[in-house]
Design a protein around this motif. Sequence first.
Motif, PDB file in Angstrom:
ATOM      1  N   LYS A  84       0.838  -1.211   0.000  1.00  0.00           N
ATOM      2  CA  LYS A  84       0.000   0.000   0.000  1.00  0.00           C
ATOM      3  C   LYS A  84       0.872   1.260   0.000  1.00  0.00           C
ATOM      4  O   LYS A  84       0.758   2.134   0.868  1.00  0.00           O
ATOM      5  CB  LYS A  84      -0.965   0.007   1.192  1.00  0.00           C
ATOM      6  N   VAL A  85       1.731   1.344  -1.017  1.00  0.00           N
ATOM      7  CA  VAL A  85       2.604   2.509  -1.199  1.00  0.00           C
ATOM      8  C   VAL A  85       2.530   2.936  -2.660  1.00  0.00           C
ATOM      9  O   VAL A  85       2.131   2.161  -3.525  1.00  0.00           O
ATOM     10  CB  VAL A  85       4.076   2.187  -0.818  1.00  0.00           C
ATOM     11  N   LEU A  86       2.946   4.198  -2.936  1.00  0.00           N
ATOM     12  CA  LEU A  86       2.961   4.692  -4.310  1.00  0.00           C
ATOM     13  C   LEU A  86       4.125   5.675  -4.488  1.00  0.00           C
ATOM     14  O   LEU A  86       4.189   6.688  -3.797  1.00  0.00           O
ATOM     15  CB  LEU A  86       1.641   5.394  -4.646  1.00  0.00           C
ATOM     16  N   PRO A  87       5.055   5.382  -5.413  1.00  0.00           N
ATOM     17  CA  PRO A  87       6.119   6.353  -5.704  1.00  0.00           C
ATOM     18  C   PRO A  87       5.514   7.550  -6.430  1.00  0.00           C
ATOM     19  O   PRO A  87       4.757   7.377  -7.384  1.00  0.00           O
ATOM     20  CB  PRO A  87       7.063   5.576  -6.642  1.00  0.00           C
ATOM     21  N   ILE A  88       5.828   8.768  -5.988  1.00  0.00           N
ATOM     22  CA  ILE A  88       5.198   9.940  -6.602  1.00  0.00           C
ATOM     23  C   ILE A  88       6.202  10.938  -7.165  1.00  0.00           C
ATOM     24  O   ILE A  88       5.823  11.938  -7.762  1.00  0.00           O
ATOM     25  CB  ILE A  88       4.252  10.646  -5.607  1.00  0.00           C
ATOM     26  N   GLY A  89       7.509  10.682  -6.978  1.00  0.00           N
ATOM     27  CA  GLY A  89       8.499  11.593  -7.518  1.00  0.00           C
ATOM     28  C   GLY A  89       9.897  11.253  -7.029  1.00  0.00           C
ATOM     29  O   GLY A  89      10.092  10.318  -6.242  1.00  0.00           O
ATOM     30  N   ILE A  96      10.452   9.650  -3.580  1.00  0.00           N
ATOM     31  CA  ILE A  96       9.394  10.092  -2.658  1.00  0.00           C
ATOM     32  C   ILE A  96       8.309   9.026  -2.676  1.00  0.00           C
ATOM     33  O   ILE A  96       7.723   8.731  -3.725  1.00  0.00           O
ATOM     34  CB  ILE A  96       8.809  11.450  -3.089  1.00  0.00           C
ATOM     35  N   LEU A  97       8.042   8.441  -1.523  1.00  0.00           N
ATOM     36  CA  LEU A  97       7.124   7.307  -1.429  1.00  0.00           C
ATOM     37  C   LEU A  97       5.925   7.654  -0.550  1.00  0.00           C
ATOM     38  O   LEU A  97       6.083   7.875   0.660  1.00  0.00           O
ATOM     39  CB  LEU A  97       7.859   6.089  -0.851  1.00  0.00           C
ATOM     40  N   ALA A  98       4.743   7.734  -1.149  1.00  0.00           N
ATOM     41  CA  ALA A  98       3.525   7.994  -0.369  1.00  0.00           C
ATOM     42  C   ALA A  98       3.111   6.716   0.341  1.00  0.00           C
ATOM     43  O   ALA A  98       3.021   5.654  -0.285  1.00  0.00           O
ATOM     44  CB  ALA A  98       2.405   8.471  -1.290  1.00  0.00           C
ATOM     45  N   VAL A 122       6.428   9.920   2.638  1.00  0.00           N
ATOM     46  CA  VAL A 122       5.479  10.980   2.983  1.00  0.00           C
ATOM     47  C   VAL A 122       4.163  10.287   3.334  1.00  0.00           C
ATOM     48  O   VAL A 122       3.924   9.146   2.934  1.00  0.00           O
ATOM     49  CB  VAL A 122       5.263  11.989   1.827  1.00  0.00           C
ATOM     50  N   VAL A 123       3.291  10.963   4.071  1.00  0.00           N
ATOM     51  CA  VAL A 123       2.049  10.362   4.560  1.00  0.00           C
ATOM     52  C   VAL A 123       0.879  10.773   3.666  1.00  0.00           C
ATOM     53  O   VAL A 123       0.743  11.948   3.310  1.00  0.00           O
ATOM     54  CB  VAL A 123       1.765  10.774   6.021  1.00  0.00           C
ATOM     55  N   ALA A 124       0.034   9.785   3.313  1.00  0.00           N
ATOM     56  CA  ALA A 124      -1.188  10.051   2.551  1.00  0.00           C
ATOM     57  C   ALA A 124      -2.364   9.385   3.251  1.00  0.00           C
ATOM     58  O   ALA A 124      -2.201   8.374   3.947  1.00  0.00           O
ATOM     59  CB  ALA A 124      -1.063   9.519   1.123  1.00  0.00           C
ATOM     60  N   GLU A 125      -3.538   9.974   3.093  1.00  0.00           N
ATOM     61  CA  GLU A 125      -4.751   9.390   3.693  1.00  0.00           C
ATOM     62  C   GLU A 125      -5.082   8.073   2.998  1.00  0.00           C
ATOM     63  O   GLU A 125      -4.882   7.929   1.787  1.00  0.00           O
ATOM     64  CB  GLU A 125      -5.903  10.385   3.547  1.00  0.00           C
ATOM     65  N   LYS A 126      -5.581   7.093   3.758  1.00  0.00           N
ATOM     66  CA  LYS A 126      -5.766   5.722   3.270  1.00  0.00           C
ATOM     67  C   LYS A 126      -6.589   5.639   1.985  1.00  0.00           C
ATOM     68  O   LYS A 126      -6.150   5.054   0.986  1.00  0.00           O
ATOM     69  CB  LYS A 126      -6.433   4.873   4.366  1.00  0.00           C
ATOM     70  N   ASN A 127      -7.785   6.231   1.983  1.00  0.00           N
ATOM     71  CA  ASN A 127      -8.653   6.127   0.802  1.00  0.00           C
ATOM     72  C   ASN A 127      -8.085   6.890  -0.389  1.00  0.00           C
ATOM     73  O   ASN A 127      -8.214   6.458  -1.537  1.00  0.00           O
ATOM     74  CB  ASN A 127     -10.062   6.631   1.131  1.00  0.00           C
TER      75      ASN A 127
END
Length: 553
Positions: A84-89, A96-98, A122-127
């Motif tokens: 449950k992660v997403l590279p964003i930059g 940078i890993l959300a 970095v932190v992102a909201e679950k949904n």
Amino acid sequence: MASMTEILILHGLLPIEQLDVIPRGPAEEEASIRDLLSRGVVTEMQVARARAPAADLDFVELIDYPVDRSAVTMVPAAVCRRHKVLPIGVRDGSLILAMEDPGDVFAIDDVRAGLRMGVDPVVAEKNDLRAAIDRYLRADDELNDLTSTLEEERAHETAADITDGPDDDVPIVRFVNLLVSQAITDHASDIHIEPSETDVRIRYRIDGVLHEMQPAPKAIQNGVISRLKIMSEIDIAERRKPQDGRMSVRHGGRQIDLRVATLPTVWGEKVVMRILDNSNTSMSLRDLNLLERNFDVYAESYSKPYGMILVTGPTGSGKSTTLYTTLNAVARPEINVITVEDPVEYRMKGINQVQVNPKAGLTFASALRSILRSDPDVVLLGEIRDHETAQIAIEASLTGHLVLSTLHTNDAPSAITRLTEMGIEPFLVGSAIDCVVAQRLARRLCDRCKTPTAYSPLQLAHLKFRVGPDENPTVYQPVGCQQCSNTGYRGRIALHEVMSVSEEIERLAVARASSAEIGRVAREQGMLSLRQDGWEKAKLGLTSVEEILRVVA
């Protein structure tokens, strides 16, 4: 460094009296946060915003973040979904890993080991994170790779290979699984697999509109269709006549049913899969977006212990959803609810559902006749198709049963004349029917990107929308953003025409009046036409004027 609980209290998001004890230590705090979430004291977004400063990290809202597509491809999709992660930059040589949980060291180590570079979480909201993962890590690329592989192996692929057990590594099996999984992720209602002369066209119906996907090579046509037939328990050898079946898949921890239909065409068998999401059966009537007047009229009708309620409209206009939601409202342990359907679309707990089987002699009429000997209180009839079924349903509604059914008409008043055309005596029609609901589905405007627009009174009058002399309503038009895949719409709403059968309309039915005359009287008594109902919903910012004109004549 402040804890999450302290940050929530400092920002006034968490009343201190809501805490039984002040949590001590990370494990106790996580348990306390889960308890607060389950009780609705705080939201996922508030927790995510507090989690970031507690871990001394940045918080990002992915819906607005300029995600670097090249960074997304640096980590395999399977790893992103598993952790449950997403590279964003990329920043200063680090990825940078959300993340939902920045304390997940296993996820960070997996990504770092795979890339051999630093990772900045970095932190992102679950949904928000899960929606972004679905948006950026689509199955399209993997489907393209699979079609290339399958094309190379076409000489060796046979139906026997497809039937040898549920091996997810078999290319055809993986292709079909990805096809279905991506459709569910995209919130499609139907999947169309259509053979042509040179390839296999694949289309998803999303929010009522068909969208073309990457076509599949002609060489894999028979393999894909055979695999779907096996999953749906359809005769794999029969290719000359239409067949129907049903299959279930697991997606995101839920079981999703699919209704499958095959149709022989000149280039091979076309397959259409209707995706049946059982979450619709748990909807409340308020979720149907009925206007207040329409809701009151409809609620008064289904609250009666007898009578007939008809829902009309073309195929795919949400009639089944409306009827199941109504059943959900009326079903109680002390009453007996029986349905006769072709096919049974949604399985509902506590309700007796009967699937018609014409080959075995179980038609709508024969099933309904048997049901009336089974002491029902409420009967749902999938569709009134002929005189015999209509006659039994009308008589059942006159003898103390509440009967819910559908009919294919363009508007509510036409339901009265359609039944008399089927040969039902007009005085029975007027006495039995209590309420008729005509409906259509229109796309819902995306709340994030819709923008206000203005129409002149002359334009609105030309479009047959009723507007008061001093009324200057604000309506919205679609724009398009990442959240709605640049369509301007996200989801659908129903437009309704709710006609209560009053004494005057009953007299018109007995006199064999035309549907136009019945409609005129119904509107005088307060019924809103489909177009006017759509206009009221446009004023509420739910849909656009262009969308109303698309779905309503």
